[in-house]
Design a protein around this motif. Structure first.
Motif, PDB file in Angstrom:
ATOM      1  N   LEU A   1       0.849  -1.196   0.000  1.00  0.00           N
ATOM      2  CA  LEU A   1       0.000   0.000   0.000  1.00  0.00           C
ATOM      3  C   LEU A   1       0.886   1.248   0.000  1.00  0.00           C
ATOM      4  N   VAL A   2       0.576   2.185  -0.879  1.00  0.00           N
ATOM      5  CA  VAL A   2       1.343   3.425  -0.991  1.00  0.00           C
ATOM      6  C   VAL A   2       0.463   4.586  -0.540  1.00  0.00           C
ATOM      7  N   ASP A   3       0.989   5.367   0.401  1.00  0.00           N
ATOM      8  CA  ASP A   3       0.306   6.580   0.838  1.00  0.00           C
ATOM      9  C   ASP A   3       0.678   7.707  -0.102  1.00  0.00           C
ATOM     10  N   VAL A   4      -0.315   8.262  -0.789  1.00  0.00           N
ATOM     11  CA  VAL A   4      -0.054   9.249  -1.832  1.00  0.00           C
ATOM     12  C   VAL A   4       0.581  10.504  -1.261  1.00  0.00           C
ATOM     13  N   ALA A   5       0.117  10.961  -0.111  1.00  0.00           N
ATOM     14  CA  ALA A   5       0.598  12.226   0.449  1.00  0.00           C
ATOM     15  C   ALA A   5       2.079  12.173   0.815  1.00  0.00           C
ATOM     16  N   SER A   6       2.556  11.034   1.289  1.00  0.00           N
ATOM     17  CA  SER A   6       3.943  10.940   1.747  1.00  0.00           C
ATOM     18  C   SER A   6       4.897  10.389   0.698  1.00  0.00           C
ATOM     19  N   PHE A   7       4.394   9.996  -0.451  1.00  0.00           N
ATOM     20  CA  PHE A   7       5.252   9.383  -1.471  1.00  0.00           C
ATOM     21  C   PHE A   7       6.069  10.452  -2.181  1.00  0.00           C
ATOM     22  N   ASN A   8       7.372  10.194  -2.357  1.00  0.00           N
ATOM     23  CA  ASN A   8       8.250  11.051  -3.154  1.00  0.00           C
ATOM     24  C   ASN A   8       9.453  10.234  -3.599  1.00  0.00           C
ATOM     25  N   LEU A   9      10.214  10.783  -4.514  1.00  0.00           N
ATOM     26  CA  LEU A   9      11.359  10.067  -5.079  1.00  0.00           C
ATOM     27  C   LEU A   9      12.677  10.474  -4.444  1.00  0.00           C
ATOM     28  N   HIS A  10      12.629  11.174  -3.336  1.00  0.00           N
ATOM     29  CA  HIS A  10      13.856  11.631  -2.695  1.00  0.00           C
ATOM     30  C   HIS A  10      14.438  10.518  -1.817  1.00  0.00           C
ATOM     31  N   GLY A  11      15.714  10.625  -1.549  1.00  0.00           N
ATOM     32  CA  GLY A  11      16.366   9.703  -0.631  1.00  0.00           C
ATOM     33  C   GLY A  11      17.042   8.538  -1.334  1.00  0.00           C
TER      34      GLY A  11
ATOM     35  N   PRO B   1       6.533   0.746   0.219  1.00  0.00           N
ATOM     36  CA  PRO B   1       5.123   0.760   0.626  1.00  0.00           C
ATOM     37  C   PRO B   1       4.952   0.345   2.080  1.00  0.00           C
ATOM     38  N   THR B   2       3.733   0.482   2.559  1.00  0.00           N
ATOM     39  CA  THR B   2       3.326  -0.126   3.825  1.00  0.00           C
ATOM     40  C   THR B   2       2.759  -1.504   3.498  1.00  0.00           C
ATOM     41  N   TRP B   3       3.174  -2.498   4.269  1.00  0.00           N
ATOM     42  CA  TRP B   3       2.755  -3.863   3.977  1.00  0.00           C
ATOM     43  C   TRP B   3       1.566  -4.239   4.857  1.00  0.00           C
ATOM     44  N   GLN B   4       0.496  -4.682   4.208  1.00  0.00           N
ATOM     45  CA  GLN B   4      -0.706  -5.101   4.930  1.00  0.00           C
ATOM     46  C   GLN B   4      -0.892  -6.605   4.741  1.00  0.00           C
ATOM     47  N   PRO B   5      -0.948  -7.362   5.836  1.00  0.00           N
ATOM     48  CA  PRO B   5      -1.058  -8.820   5.703  1.00  0.00           C
ATOM     49  C   PRO B   5      -2.370  -9.240   5.050  1.00  0.00           C
ATOM     50  N   ARG B   6      -2.291 -10.322   4.296  1.00  0.00           N
ATOM     51  CA  ARG B   6      -3.449 -10.985   3.707  1.00  0.00           C
ATOM     52  C   ARG B   6      -3.425 -12.445   4.153  1.00  0.00           C
ATOM     53  N   TYR B   7      -4.604 -13.043   4.277  1.00  0.00           N
ATOM     54  CA  TYR B   7      -4.709 -14.339   4.939  1.00  0.00           C
ATOM     55  C   TYR B   7      -5.417 -15.374   4.069  1.00  0.00           C
ATOM     56  N   LEU B   8      -5.140 -16.630   4.384  1.00  0.00           N
ATOM     57  CA  LEU B   8      -5.817 -17.774   3.778  1.00  0.00           C
ATOM     58  C   LEU B   8      -6.681 -18.430   4.846  1.00  0.00           C
ATOM     59  N   CYS B   9      -7.945 -18.681   4.540  1.00  0.00           N
ATOM     60  CA  CYS B   9      -8.866 -19.318   5.477  1.00  0.00           C
ATOM     61  C   CYS B   9      -9.276 -20.674   4.908  1.00  0.00           C
ATOM     62  N   PHE B  10      -9.326 -21.683   5.764  1.00  0.00           N
ATOM     63  CA  PHE B  10      -9.608 -23.039   5.302  1.00  0.00           C
ATOM     64  C   PHE B  10     -10.179 -23.857   6.455  1.00  0.00           C
ATOM     65  N   PRO B  11     -10.857 -24.971   6.157  1.00  0.00           N
ATOM     66  CA  PRO B  11     -11.464 -25.779   7.228  1.00  0.00           C
ATOM     67  C   PRO B  11     -10.441 -26.552   8.043  1.00  0.00           C
ATOM     68  N   THR B  12      -9.648 -27.412   7.388  1.00  0.00           N
ATOM     69  CA  THR B  12      -8.671 -28.243   8.084  1.00  0.00           C
ATOM     70  C   THR B  12      -7.394 -28.311   7.260  1.00  0.00           C
ATOM     71  N   ALA B  13      -6.311 -28.706   7.910  1.00  0.00           N
ATOM     72  CA  ALA B  13      -5.016 -28.764   7.225  1.00  0.00           C
ATOM     73  C   ALA B  13      -5.033 -29.767   6.074  1.00  0.00           C
ATOM     74  N   ARG B  14      -5.805 -30.843   6.209  1.00  0.00           N
ATOM     75  CA  ARG B  14      -5.812 -31.845   5.140  1.00  0.00           C
ATOM     76  C   ARG B  14      -6.474 -31.325   3.873  1.00  0.00           C
ATOM     77  N   ASP B  15      -7.237 -30.228   3.976  1.00  0.00           N
ATOM     78  CA  ASP B  15      -7.873 -29.649   2.796  1.00  0.00           C
ATOM     79  C   ASP B  15      -6.952 -28.699   2.042  1.00  0.00           C
ATOM     80  N   VAL B  16      -5.814 -28.329   2.619  1.00  0.00           N
ATOM     81  CA  VAL B  16      -4.954 -27.315   2.020  1.00  0.00           C
ATOM     82  C   VAL B  16      -4.430 -27.733   0.643  1.00  0.00           C
ATOM     83  N   PRO B  17      -3.980 -28.997   0.429  1.00  0.00           N
ATOM     84  CA  PRO B  17      -3.514 -29.344  -0.925  1.00  0.00           C
ATOM     85  C   PRO B  17      -4.579 -29.153  -1.994  1.00  0.00           C
ATOM     86  N   LEU B  18      -5.804 -29.566  -1.711  1.00  0.00           N
ATOM     87  CA  LEU B  18      -6.878 -29.405  -2.693  1.00  0.00           C
ATOM     88  C   LEU B  18      -7.199 -27.929  -2.900  1.00  0.00           C
ATOM     89  N   ILE B  19      -7.150 -27.139  -1.825  1.00  0.00           N
ATOM     90  CA  ILE B  19      -7.392 -25.699  -1.940  1.00  0.00           C
ATOM     91  C   ILE B  19      -6.283 -25.036  -2.755  1.00  0.00           C
TER      92      ILE B  19
END
Length: 594
Positions: free
Chosen positions: A342-352, A531-549
């Protein structure tokens, strides 16, 4: 999987199958393994001689082969029982009853017959626990495809009899030949007698094998995952857009719910919805639910209830923190999948010093005479929009339109007039690159499409991104969402001092995977803009379902082949009904592996 009412306000979902259902699935699979073993082992001494007085040798051999096949099918049907499929229960009952008969016919095995009879009784007693509806689209194929195998077995059997007609006892006519072949397909001895026992056994086993193959194909078609074609009315489209206008500020992925290949599960109040797509038996949602946060639990409950009714595995790809908490309260497990830039428009610049690489890239391409135009799609003439659509197709790497969770997969659709287009032209006014940003609430943009001419000057992408951010403030935009970096924390932490051996090993694995999927390169491409990093998540029923997901997610993102294609033309994203559906073998292998 089962959904239940936990309170008067909203429903909770129990992600793991009830112990009884999971136990029944395992018992059925163990019974199938038991059938395979007993069918392969030689019969007890003495019993075969006693049995041969009542059952011909070919019938005994066919029963032994059928016992093994039925055992394999019982192992296969266990996955459907675990999901509560009513059709799987019906098939298991038939197979268990057939096993009882086969054990008696093949070698008078009383003990295995008793075990299968007990299994049959148990399935009948607990029949009420399997309620997931059958798959309506496969019913005709359940009849047509196995019938084709059965007819083929009949033809082959009839031909074998014709070839060996001089070895028959007596002079039976072709009607008897047809009767012999037809009965052989269903595993029953016919009226013909051969002077050569080998010839008779061969005909019986051939026709019987085709009959078993037809039964196996019917079972695969009967239990294959059902992927409904999404149907969205104009009214639903308008309701989703209204929800995004009122509540779209929270999630940068909200606008992607308007993809044409997503179905909607609505809360009863209509104030919230979950957008999802069914792939390979997985109901795959993406991002947070749409609409009023207070109504999220109701929409999630409706989605989970629909998944349970069809026996689908529910999963969520790339939801935010708020959505992850809502899905966890509804019973799903949640793990971090990666981070969104995520990029904050107000604070973004090419300096530094940290922005030196971006600054140099932008300066280099400006010196080459490149310019950028930033405008809403509705502000552009139709001829320019047509040029953009054509260029996007020409710049695409391959024929596949990739993306699902953070992609709209259409360009130039009049419904997306608020989308922001960044058009980069060279000194000769030729279009060399383009970006499309979709709206994110009232003051945000979310990057959807990034295309560029590979022969353009280096720095094309940096120039377009910086141009978009520079123009954003004048458009009332204060935040911009860039690409999503899978497992970003692994790359970031591996570069820190003192990174442990496990983290370094995991880092090497991901770098190897980046040769096929742009995991590390996406992280690097985003990180250069600080940028600022915002976590994203994976939701699932059980671990055994992860390969199929995981397989379903890769198909949704078009990294694996699937029968659905999404067009990127002026008419918007539409699922291609002419595209071939996923093959039955593909579904069978997917479920068998699971």
């Amino acid at each position: 999987m089962v959904w239940h009412r936990e309170s008067a306000q909203w429903g909770a979902w129990q992600p793991r199958p009830p112990l009884s259902r999971a136990t029944v699935a395992r018992l059925v699979q163990l019974a199938g393994l038991f059938n395979v073993i007993t069918g392969v082992l030689p019969p007890p001494r003495g019993r075969l001689a006693e049995l041969s007085e009542f059952v011909p040798t070919a019938g005994i051999l066919s029963a032994r082969a059928a016992t093994v096949v039925v055992g394999v099918l019982l192992i296969y049907v266990g996955a459907g029982l675990r999901r509560g499929k009513r059709r799987a229960w019906q098939v298991a009952v038939v197979l268990a009853g057939t096993s009882v008969v086969l054990h008696l016919v093949r070698s008078l095995d009383i003990e295995p017959a008793v075990v299968c009879a007990a299994l049959l009784a148990m399935l009948i007693v607990i029949r009420g626990r399997f309620h997931a509806v059958p798959d309506p689209q496969s019913r005709w194929r359940v009849l047509a495809v196995p019938a084709g195998f059965a007819v083929a077995g009949f033809v082959v059997g009839f031909a074998e009899i014709a070839v060996r007609h001089d070895r028959l006892v007596g002079d039976p006519g072709w009607a008897r030949w047809a009767e012999q072949a037809a009965l052989g397909v269903i595993g029953v001895s016919g009226p013909l007698q051969f002077r050569d026992p080998y010839g008779g056994a061969l005909v019986t086993l051939t026709t019987g094998a085709f009959g078993l193959l037809a039964a196996a194909v019917a079972l695969v078609l009967l239990l294959r995952p059902y992927a409904p074609r999404p149907v969205r009315t104009d009214e639903e489209e308008m309701r989703v857009r209204e929800l995004l206008a009122r509540h779209g500020d929270g999630d940068s992925l909200g606008y992607f719910a308007l993809r044409g290949d997503k179905s909607l599960a609505w809360a009863r109040s209509g104030k919230a919805a979950v957008a999802y797509r069914v792939i390979g038996g997985v109901s795959l949602a993406s991002g947070d639910p749409i609409g009023d946060v207070e109504a999220w639990p109701h929409a999630i409950a409706a989605w989970l209830s629909e998944s349970d009714r069809h026996g689908w595995i529910p999963a969520v790809l790339g939801c935010g923190a708020a959505g992850g908490k809502a899905y966890r309260r509804s019973g799903l497990d949640v793990v971090e999948l990666g981070d969104e830039a995520l990029v904050d428009v107000a604070s973004f610049n090419l300096h530094g010093r940290s922005m030196r690489a971006v600054r140099q890239a932008v300066a280099r391409i400006r010196r080459a005479g490149y310019t950028c135009q930033v405008a809403r799609q509705r502000e552009l003439p139709a001829t320019v929009v047509a040029e953009v659509v054509h260029a996007a197709a020409a710049f695409r790497d391959g024929k596949v339109e990739r993306g699902f969770s953070m992609a709209l997969s259409r360009l130039g659709d009049p419904r997306d007039g608020d989308s922001l287009l960044v058009l980069c032209r060279d000194s000769q006014a030729r279009l060399r690159g383009l970006l499309q940003f979709v709206p994110w609430g009232s003051d945000g943009l979310s990057l959807d499409l990034m295309r560029g001419d590979r022969t353009a000057e280096n720095g094309l992408t940096e120039f377009m991104v910086v141009s978009a951010i520079d123009a954003a403030s004048g458009l009332g935009i204060r935040r911009v969402s860039l690409n999503f970096a899978v497992l970003r924390s692994v790359f970031a932490r591996a570069e820190e001092l003192g990174a442990g051996p496990v983290l370094r090993m995991w880092h090497r694995v991901l770098r190897g995977a980046s040769r096929f999927w742009q995991i590390e390169s996406l992280y690097r491409a985003n990180a250069k803009y600080q940028p600022t990093w915002q976590p994203r998540y994976l939701c699932f029923p059980t671990a055994r379902d992860v390969p199929l997901i995981a397989v379903a997610a890769l198909k949704a993102e078009a990294f694996l082949p699937t029968g659905w294609r999404v067009s990127a033309g002026r008419d918007g994203a539409t699922a291609n009904p002419a595209a071939p559906p996923p093959t039955d073998t593909e579904h069978a292998l997917l479920y068998a592996a699971h």
